[in-house]
Design a protein around this motif. Structure first.
Motif, short mmCIF file in Angstrom:
data_model
loop_
_atom_site.label_atom_id
_atom_site.label_comp_id
_atom_site.label_asym_id
_atom_site.label_seq_id
_atom_site.Cartn_x
_atom_site.Cartn_y
_atom_site.Cartn_z
N ALA A 158 0.81 -1.21 0.00
CA ALA A 158 0.00 0.00 0.00
C ALA A 158 0.85 1.26 0.00
N ASP A 159 2.16 1.12 0.01
CA ASP A 159 3.08 2.26 0.03
C ASP A 159 2.73 3.25 -1.07
N SER A 160 2.65 4.54 -0.71
CA SER A 160 2.22 5.57 -1.65
C SER A 160 3.23 5.79 -2.78
N ARG A 161 4.46 5.29 -2.60
CA ARG A 161 5.48 5.51 -3.64
C ARG A 161 5.46 4.43 -4.72
N VAL A 162 4.72 3.38 -4.51
CA VAL A 162 4.62 2.29 -5.48
C VAL A 162 3.33 2.45 -6.26
N VAL A 163 3.43 2.70 -7.55
CA VAL A 163 2.26 2.89 -8.40
C VAL A 163 2.27 1.78 -9.46
N PRO A 164 1.47 0.74 -9.30
CA PRO A 164 1.55 -0.42 -10.20
C PRO A 164 1.42 -0.08 -11.68
N ASN A 165 0.48 0.79 -12.05
CA ASN A 165 0.29 1.08 -13.46
C ASN A 165 1.48 1.82 -14.06
N VAL A 166 2.20 2.60 -13.24
CA VAL A 166 3.37 3.30 -13.76
C VAL A 166 4.53 2.33 -13.97
N ILE A 167 4.82 1.48 -12.99
CA ILE A 167 6.00 0.62 -13.09
C ILE A 167 5.78 -0.55 -14.04
N THR A 168 4.54 -0.80 -14.45
CA THR A 168 4.29 -1.85 -15.44
C THR A 168 3.79 -1.29 -16.77
N ALA A 169 3.71 0.04 -16.88
CA ALA A 169 3.23 0.68 -18.12
C ALA A 169 1.90 0.07 -18.56
N SER A 170 1.00 -0.12 -17.61
CA SER A 170 -0.30 -0.71 -17.91
C SER A 170 -1.40 0.35 -17.79
N GLY A 171 -2.58 0.00 -18.27
CA GLY A 171 -3.68 0.95 -18.26
C GLY A 171 -4.94 0.33 -17.68
N PRO A 172 -6.06 1.02 -17.80
CA PRO A 172 -7.32 0.49 -17.27
C PRO A 172 -7.63 -0.88 -17.86
N GLY A 173 -8.03 -1.80 -17.00
CA GLY A 173 -8.41 -3.12 -17.44
C GLY A 173 -7.28 -4.12 -17.51
N ASP A 174 -6.03 -3.69 -17.28
CA ASP A 174 -4.90 -4.61 -17.40
C ASP A 174 -4.61 -5.36 -16.10
N LEU A 175 -4.69 -4.67 -14.97
CA LEU A 175 -4.32 -5.27 -13.69
C LEU A 175 -5.51 -5.30 -12.73
N PHE A 176 -5.68 -6.45 -12.06
CA PHE A 176 -6.60 -6.55 -10.93
C PHE A 176 -5.71 -6.43 -9.70
N THR A 177 -5.77 -5.28 -9.03
CA THR A 177 -4.75 -4.94 -8.05
C THR A 177 -5.26 -5.11 -6.62
N VAL A 178 -4.42 -5.73 -5.80
CA VAL A 178 -4.65 -5.84 -4.36
C VAL A 178 -3.47 -5.18 -3.66
N ARG A 179 -3.76 -4.21 -2.79
CA ARG A 179 -2.70 -3.52 -2.06
C ARG A 179 -2.96 -3.64 -0.58
N ASN A 180 -1.92 -3.99 0.13
CA ASN A 180 -2.01 -4.01 1.59
C ASN A 180 -0.64 -3.74 2.17
N ILE A 181 -0.57 -3.56 3.46
CA ILE A 181 0.68 -3.26 4.13
C ILE A 181 1.60 -4.47 4.04
N GLY A 182 2.72 -4.31 3.33
CA GLY A 182 3.71 -5.38 3.24
C GLY A 182 3.45 -6.39 2.14
N ASN A 183 2.48 -6.16 1.23
CA ASN A 183 2.11 -7.10 0.17
C ASN A 183 2.07 -8.54 0.67
N LEU A 184 1.28 -8.75 1.75
CA LEU A 184 1.19 -10.05 2.38
C LEU A 184 -0.01 -10.83 1.84
#
Length: 793
Positions: A581-607
């Motif tokens: 859930a870290d605010s500095r990690v933006v999945p769509n930016v680091i994977t160059a993906s757009g709407p509909g590409d990733l089903f994202t789950v964010r939590n503390i520590g990616n557990l």
């Protein structure tokens, strides 16, 4: 230090210094020993080359020496380069030979003077940088064509004949010349070329490294021809420079137009070669950078003087300049002194120069001409996809002549540039009877056939979403698309045009298109934080969110409407992406993906809590089951990152479960104890803090991949080969991603070539992660305590 538009730095000029004063910006006495030594080296290179170029140009031999003297003394004193050496150059040989043949030598001297005046005007108006706009492919192709022409002409002299009138004549007459060759001249020429080839490859022991190959070859050929008393034609110099002088002569009235064209051609070719050579030789020394306009004035002054004294045209010569810089020159003193040494040579050693066989000078020119066809340069241009320009310019110079070849080369270069600038890409997709067509690039009449062909393949009566991501649309393109749209709607179809970049179609419909190609609207750093994009960071958070929403509506929402309307009722993501859930990690930016590409789950520590754990987490479990079972994603990615607060809390065993403010956090971090055990607490304690954090974060990714396999739906699909698991690690300091290598178990950087060429996607399917027994010191309920209120950060 000041930098000009070429990126080269220039020494600052004192306010009271005139434009031609050099003593402050380029002190001549700063490097006297090095400059004197270098001047001798350049002198030894210049003498045989100057004589050979005079022979190839059809000019008096002394004209080459006069040009070398003037180029050294005048251009060195007035010009703007610290180490460039000027003199007669092979690149002007074809032009001068044609001028001498057409108008005679004395009118050619006038043309050289006029070319110098043109260069003075160009330098005075400070437009030297315009020469850098010439395509290097055209320049190098032109030089290669000149080299071929020179070699073809001088090979006849080596064989004992006369140079042909043109390159094509040289090719057609060569077989006959080979059958009628003169053995003594051939022997001298072969010896000269053999020495030129062998001398640079000999070991350094036993010879003086600074002796240039050209001098050694000409000396060897002269000694052999003299001792063997070979009957070959030799150099013929006048008794004195005064006796050799033949001043400029005014042309006939009918020749004025041709003389003007010749002066312009000499000025342009000499200027371009001098300026490009000055920039190239700047890389070989650490002294003051070249002043291009002053260098052009120096070249113009030298050509004016050389023409007046009966010398060849002058230009900066890369061979002599390179030898000068590598021999230790750092100021113009070396170029000036090399001209002085040539004067001394004419005064004292003219008799010795008259022993040089003409076949040896011709062989030297054949060798130089062959070297001007630079295959390494051709390979470099091929990598830049400009080899066709080089080849066409080379062939055109050989077949049609210099001026025609340059014009043809420019035309091809312009066509190649137009093709690149007007390149258009058309992508199509059909889904459930709806067509999605994306047009990207500059949409001109050149791209109309391709776009029209794709549009004609769309069946009648269908709905079409047409995305125009173009920075330019001319009238032909607009008419083609508009006519197709009317026809398609007339047959019962519908067309929804979404202009992603600029409203070219809409504005052309209103007869008010933009005047030029348009830059992308919006901020180029759309991915940057608010505070880096002009938002007032002092505003309340709610205002920042509203400001961001307004920017989205103004620049993005309209362009996304067509896309989101297709995604509104269905989703087919390519991956379940589990990250922190870290605010500095933006999945769509680091994977160059757009709407509909990733089903994202964010939590503390990616557990990912293990299936059936004593303290299960229904939120993460539901997301995993929904993504794998309902959405049928083909990939699951777990992405950790550096400087993770959750990992820091695990490593420090901070926090208390009975702390009412952090009770949930303490229990949640208990799911990460297995990761700490996998990394090894003793190993973590013995490592520096940054390294320990990296080890734990990466071990945590591997552990969560293992935890995923405890879910029956994940395990079954994984073993059937329908699902792949990928581990990723994002380093915040370098902003780079590493991927888990299933073979070594290590995280390896994504190769640069894949980043540039391959679309983002999950890594190859790894083997089942090794099962580790539950750590003995893990409390399922979680006992980690933390004093960091933001462990995810």
């Amino acid at each position: 230090m000041r930098h000009d538009a070429q990126g080269t730095s220039t020494a600052p000029r004192d306010a009271g210094t005139g434009p031609l004063t050099r003593l402050r910006s380029l002190p001549l006495l700063r490097n006297v020993p090095g400059d004197l030594a270098a001047s001798l080296v350049v002198f030894l290179v210049a003498v045989p080359l100057s004589l050979g170029i005079a022979v190839a140009s059809g000019a008096p031999l002394v004209a080459g020496l006069i040009a070398a003297i003037v180029g050294g003394i005048v251009a060195g004193s007035v010009g703007g380069s610290a180490v460039q050496v000027s003199g007669p150059t092979a690149s002007l040989t074809i032009i001068v030979a044609d001028l001498v043949h057409t108008y005679g030598w004395r009118v050619t001297c006038l043309i050289t003077m006029l070319a110098g005046v043109i260069q003075l005007g160009l330098g005075a108006f400070r437009i030297a940088r315009a020469a850098l706009a010439v395509s290097p492919a055209v320049i190098h192709g032109m030089l290669a064509g000149m080299g071929v022409t020179i070699a073809l002409a001088q090979i006849h002299v080596v064989l004992g004949g006369d140079p042909p009138s043109s390159a094509m004549a040289g090719i057609t007459e060569l077989p006959g010349q080979l059958l009628d060759s003169h053995t003594p001249a051939v022997a001298v020429g072969a010896l000269t070329i053999a020495v030129l080839l062998v001398w640079p490859r000999l070991p350094g022991v036993g010879r003086i490294r600074l002796l240039p190959a050209a001098l050694v070859a000409i000396t060897a050929a002269t000694v052999v021809a003299t001792l063997a008393e070979l009957p070959v034609e030799r150099v013929d110099l006048p008794d004195s420079l005064a006796a050799a002088w033949s001043g400029p002569l005014l042309p006939e009235r009918a020749d004025l137009h041709g003389v003007a064209i010749g002066a312009l051609a000499v000025a342009l070719v000499a200027s371009v070669e001098s300026l490009l050579g000055a920039i190239a030789v700047d890389r070989l020394h650490d002294g003051p950078r070249v002043n291009l306009n002053r260098e052009l004035i120096g070249q113009g002054t030298a050509n004016t003087v050389s023409g007046a004294l009966g010398g060849l045209p002058v230009a900066g010569v890369i061979v002599r300049s390179t030898a000068n810089a590598r021999a230790g020159a750092r100021t113009p003193l070396s170029a000036i002194m090399h001209g002085v040494w040539i004067m001394v040579f004419i005064a004292l050693l003219a008799t010795a120069a008259e022993l040089i066989p003409m076949a040896a000078l011709a062989a030297l020119l054949v060798f130089i001409g062959a070297q001007m066809v630079n295959l390494a340069r051709l390979r470099d241009l091929r990598r830049h996809r400009e080899a066709s320009v080089y080849v066409v310019a080379l062939g055109a110079v050989v077949v049609f002549g210099l001026l025609e070849g340059v014009i043809i080369g420019f035309a091809v270069a312009i066509l190649v540039s137009l093709r690149r600038l007007t390149r258009v890409t058309v992508l199509t997709e059909e889904f459930e009877g709806r067509w999605h067509i994306v047009v990207q690039g500059s949409l001109t009449f050149l791209g109309v056939p391709r776009v029209a062909h794709v549009l004609r393949t769309v069946p009648n009566g269908t709905h079409v979403d047409l995305d125009l991501h173009v920075d330019f649309m001319d009238h032909a393109a607009f008419e083609s698309i508009h006519a197709w749209r009317l026809d398609h709607e007339r047959t019962g179809g519908t067309v929804d045009i979404d202009e992603v970049h600029e409203n070219w179609y809409e504005r052309r419909s209103r007869q008010a298109p933009p005047a030029d190609k348009t830059a992308p609207s919006g901020l180029s750093r759309w991915w940057a934080p608010w505070q880096m994009r002009g938002f007032d960071h002092g505003d309340p958070p709610s205002d920042l969110l509203l400001s961001g929403a307004r920017e989205y509506h103004a620049s993005t929402a309209g362009r996304m409407r067509s896309l989101m309307s297709r995604l509104a009722h269905r989703q087919h993501p390519k991956a379940l992406f589990i990250t922190c859930a870290d605010s500095r990690v933006v999945p769509n930016v680091i994977t160059a993906s757009g709407p509909g590409d990733l089903f994202t789950v964010r939590n503390i520590g990616n557990l990912v809590p293990r299936h059936g754990a004593a303290q299960p987490d229904d939120s993460v479990g539901a997301a995993v089951e929904y993504a794998v079972t309902v959405l049928d994603v083909p990939s699951v990615v777990v992405c950790g990152h550096s400087n993770c607060g959750a990992m820091k809390a695990l490593m420090e065993r901070a926090g208390t479960p009975d702390d009412s403010e952090l009770a949930h956090l303490g229990r949640w971090l208990g799911h990460g104890e297995a990761s700490a055990a996998r990394a090894g607490r003793s190993r973590l304690l013995g490592a520096p803090a940054p390294e320990a954090m990296r080890l734990l974060s990466q071990a945590n990714v591997v552990q969560q991949l293992e935890n995923l396999l405890t879910y029956p739906a994940v395990r079954r699909r994984y073993e059937e080969g329908r699902l792949e698991l990928t581990g990723m690690y994002y380093d915040l300091e370098t902003a780079e991603i590493s991927v888990l290598d299933p073979g070594s178990g290590e995280f390896t950087p994504v190769p640069a070539a894949e980043l540039a060429e391959a679309p983002p996607g999950p890594a190859p399917r790894p083997p089942v992660p090794p099962q580790a027994p539950p750590p003995a010191d893990t409390d399922p309920a979680g006992s980690a305590r933390t004093q960091d209120p933001s462990p995810a950060g």
